[in-house]
Write a protein that holds these residues in place. Structure first.
Motif, PDB file in Angstrom:
ATOM      1  N   ASP A   8      38.964  53.027  53.335  1.00  0.00           N
ATOM      2  CA  ASP A   8      37.723  52.952  52.564  1.00  0.00           C
ATOM      3  C   ASP A   8      36.489  52.920  53.466  1.00  0.00           C
ATOM      4  O   ASP A   8      35.468  53.553  53.171  1.00  0.00           O
ATOM      5  CB  ASP A   8      37.726  51.732  51.639  1.00  0.00           C
ATOM      6  CG  ASP A   8      38.711  51.881  50.490  1.00  0.00           C
ATOM      7  OD1 ASP A   8      39.086  53.034  50.160  1.00  0.00           O
ATOM      8  OD2 ASP A   8      39.117  50.849  49.928  1.00  0.00           O
ATOM      9  N   THR A   9      36.576  52.202  54.571  1.00  0.00           N
ATOM     10  CA  THR A   9      35.460  52.143  55.525  1.00  0.00           C
ATOM     11  C   THR A   9      35.234  53.515  56.150  1.00  0.00           C
ATOM     12  O   THR A   9      34.087  53.949  56.324  1.00  0.00           O
ATOM     13  CB  THR A   9      35.737  51.084  56.609  1.00  0.00           C
ATOM     14  OG1 THR A   9      35.978  49.824  55.973  1.00  0.00           O
ATOM     15  CG2 THR A   9      34.570  50.949  57.560  1.00  0.00           C
ATOM     16  N   ALA A  10      36.318  54.205  56.493  1.00  0.00           N
ATOM     17  CA  ALA A  10      36.193  55.554  57.063  1.00  0.00           C
ATOM     18  C   ALA A  10      35.564  56.508  56.050  1.00  0.00           C
ATOM     19  O   ALA A  10      34.688  57.310  56.408  1.00  0.00           O
ATOM     20  CB  ALA A  10      37.568  56.068  57.497  1.00  0.00           C
ATOM     21  N   ILE A  11      35.959  56.405  54.799  1.00  0.00           N
ATOM     22  CA  ILE A  11      35.384  57.266  53.757  1.00  0.00           C
ATOM     23  C   ILE A  11      33.891  56.991  53.611  1.00  0.00           C
ATOM     24  O   ILE A  11      33.087  57.927  53.490  1.00  0.00           O
ATOM     25  CB  ILE A  11      36.138  57.083  52.428  1.00  0.00           C
ATOM     26  CG1 ILE A  11      37.536  57.694  52.542  1.00  0.00           C
ATOM     27  CG2 ILE A  11      35.356  57.690  51.260  1.00  0.00           C
ATOM     28  CD1 ILE A  11      38.468  57.354  51.400  1.00  0.00           C
ATOM     29  N   ASP A  12      33.493  55.726  53.657  1.00  0.00           N
ATOM     30  CA  ASP A  12      32.067  55.380  53.587  1.00  0.00           C
ATOM     31  C   ASP A  12      31.295  55.990  54.751  1.00  0.00           C
ATOM     32  O   ASP A  12      30.184  56.499  54.573  1.00  0.00           O
ATOM     33  CB  ASP A  12      31.870  53.864  53.572  1.00  0.00           C
ATOM     34  CG  ASP A  12      32.292  53.219  52.271  1.00  0.00           C
ATOM     35  OD1 ASP A  12      32.457  53.931  51.251  1.00  0.00           O
ATOM     36  OD2 ASP A  12      32.467  51.985  52.272  1.00  0.00           O
ATOM     37  N   ALA A  13      31.874  55.944  55.942  1.00  0.00           N
ATOM     38  CA  ALA A  13      31.212  56.515  57.115  1.00  0.00           C
ATOM     39  C   ALA A  13      31.063  58.020  56.971  1.00  0.00           C
ATOM     40  O   ALA A  13      29.990  58.575  57.221  1.00  0.00           O
ATOM     41  CB  ALA A  13      32.000  56.166  58.382  1.00  0.00           C
ATOM     42  N   SER A  67      26.607  51.922  56.142  1.00  0.00           N
ATOM     43  CA  SER A  67      27.950  52.434  56.432  1.00  0.00           C
ATOM     44  C   SER A  67      28.512  51.852  57.727  1.00  0.00           C
ATOM     45  O   SER A  67      29.690  52.032  58.025  1.00  0.00           O
ATOM     46  CB  SER A  67      27.931  53.964  56.530  1.00  0.00           C
ATOM     47  OG  SER A  67      27.360  54.369  57.767  1.00  0.00           O
ATOM     48  N   GLY A  68      27.663  51.197  58.501  1.00  0.00           N
ATOM     49  CA  GLY A  68      28.097  50.605  59.769  1.00  0.00           C
ATOM     50  C   GLY A  68      27.930  51.508  60.964  1.00  0.00           C
ATOM     51  O   GLY A  68      28.236  51.122  62.086  1.00  0.00           O
ATOM     52  N   LEU A  69      27.427  52.726  60.762  1.00  0.00           N
ATOM     53  CA  LEU A  69      27.302  53.679  61.868  1.00  0.00           C
ATOM     54  C   LEU A  69      26.067  53.449  62.731  1.00  0.00           C
ATOM     55  O   LEU A  69      26.010  53.927  63.858  1.00  0.00           O
ATOM     56  CB  LEU A  69      27.296  55.112  61.334  1.00  0.00           C
ATOM     57  CG  LEU A  69      28.618  55.577  60.734  1.00  0.00           C
ATOM     58  CD1 LEU A  69      28.454  56.929  60.069  1.00  0.00           C
ATOM     59  CD2 LEU A  69      29.708  55.625  61.803  1.00  0.00           C
ATOM     60  N   LEU A  70      25.078  52.716  62.204  1.00  0.00           N
ATOM     61  CA  LEU A  70      23.865  52.413  62.965  1.00  0.00           C
ATOM     62  C   LEU A  70      23.637  50.915  63.003  1.00  0.00           C
ATOM     63  O   LEU A  70      24.033  50.189  62.091  1.00  0.00           O
ATOM     64  CB  LEU A  70      22.626  53.048  62.321  1.00  0.00           C
ATOM     65  CG  LEU A  70      22.522  54.556  62.225  1.00  0.00           C
ATOM     66  CD1 LEU A  70      21.141  54.945  61.705  1.00  0.00           C
ATOM     67  CD2 LEU A  70      22.823  55.241  63.535  1.00  0.00           C
ATOM     68  N   LEU A 130      28.230  52.193  68.553  1.00  0.00           N
ATOM     69  CA  LEU A 130      29.292  52.872  69.293  1.00  0.00           C
ATOM     70  C   LEU A 130      30.666  52.275  69.030  1.00  0.00           C
ATOM     71  O   LEU A 130      31.670  53.000  69.051  1.00  0.00           O
ATOM     72  CB  LEU A 130      28.956  52.895  70.781  1.00  0.00           C
ATOM     73  CG  LEU A 130      27.664  53.657  71.119  1.00  0.00           C
ATOM     74  CD1 LEU A 130      27.377  53.580  72.614  1.00  0.00           C
ATOM     75  CD2 LEU A 130      27.722  55.095  70.655  1.00  0.00           C
ATOM     76  N   SER A 131      30.746  50.994  68.745  1.00  0.00           N
ATOM     77  CA  SER A 131      32.062  50.424  68.429  1.00  0.00           C
ATOM     78  C   SER A 131      32.565  50.949  67.079  1.00  0.00           C
ATOM     79  O   SER A 131      33.763  51.185  66.907  1.00  0.00           O
ATOM     80  CB  SER A 131      32.032  48.896  68.454  1.00  0.00           C
ATOM     81  OG  SER A 131      31.172  48.387  67.467  1.00  0.00           O
ATOM     82  N   ALA A 132      31.663  51.169  66.128  1.00  0.00           N
ATOM     83  CA  ALA A 132      32.070  51.743  64.837  1.00  0.00           C
ATOM     84  C   ALA A 132      32.494  53.198  65.014  1.00  0.00           C
ATOM     85  O   ALA A 132      33.450  53.650  64.384  1.00  0.00           O
ATOM     86  CB  ALA A 132      30.938  51.643  63.818  1.00  0.00           C
ATOM     87  N   VAL A 133      31.792  53.931  65.872  1.00  0.00           N
ATOM     88  CA  VAL A 133      32.156  55.322  66.151  1.00  0.00           C
ATOM     89  C   VAL A 133      33.541  55.365  66.794  1.00  0.00           C
ATOM     90  O   VAL A 133      34.391  56.169  66.412  1.00  0.00           O
ATOM     91  CB  VAL A 133      31.099  56.002  67.052  1.00  0.00           C
ATOM     92  CG1 VAL A 133      31.556  57.377  67.491  1.00  0.00           C
ATOM     93  CG2 VAL A 133      29.750  56.076  66.343  1.00  0.00           C
TER      94      VAL A 133
END
Length: 110
Positions: free
Chosen positions: A4-9, A59-62, A77-80
Motif C-alpha cells: 500500500d505504501t509503494a502504491i501511494d508513492a 506519500s513519504g517521498l519528500l 532518500l531512505s524512502a526511495v
C-alpha cells in the motif's frame, strides 16, 4: 515497505509536474531546494507547486524543513531506497547474476 505504501508513492509520482519535482530533488541531493527555487527551475506557479509538494510529502517521498521563512524540500532518500528494495526484493528469485543490468544502474562501478 508494504504494498500500500509503494502504491501511494507511485500514485504520487504519476503526474508530470510531480515527477519533474521529484527528479529535480533527486538530482540536487540531500540539501534539497527552497519551494520558490523549485518553482523557478520548473516554471510551475507557486500555488500549483504547493499542492504537488504536499502530495509528494504525504506519500513519504519528500521531506520538508523550515529555514527561517523558507521551506526546503528534499527527496527522502531512505524512502526511495525502500521503494527500490520493494520493487527488486524478489528479482530473479535471488539469482543475483541475472540482475546485473539492474545492479549496474544502482552502482555504475559494477
Amino acid at each position: 515497505m508494504d504494498q500500500d505504501t509503494a502504491i501511494d508513492a507511485f500514485a504520487a509520482l504519476a503526474q508530470p509536474s510531480r515527477i519533474a519535482v521529484f527528479r529535480l530533488l533527486i538530482r540536487v541531493g540531500p540539501d534539497g531546494l527552497p519551494a520558490l527555487e523549485i518553482s523557478r527551475q520548473l516554471n510551475i506557479v507557486p500555488s500549483t507547486l504547493s499542492g504537488h509538494l504536499g502530495i509528494l510529502k504525504r506519500s513519504g517521498l519528500l521531506t520538508a524543513t523550515r529555514h527561517q521563512r523558507e521551506i526546503h524540500y528534499a527527496a527522502n532518500l531512505s524512502a526511495v531506497s525502500a521503494l527500490i528494495t520493494f520493487l527488486l526484493a524478489d528479482c530473479c528469485e535471488g539469482r543475483i547474476e541475472n540482475c546485473s543490468e539492474v545492479l549496474c544502474l544502482l552502482d555504475p562501478r559494477a
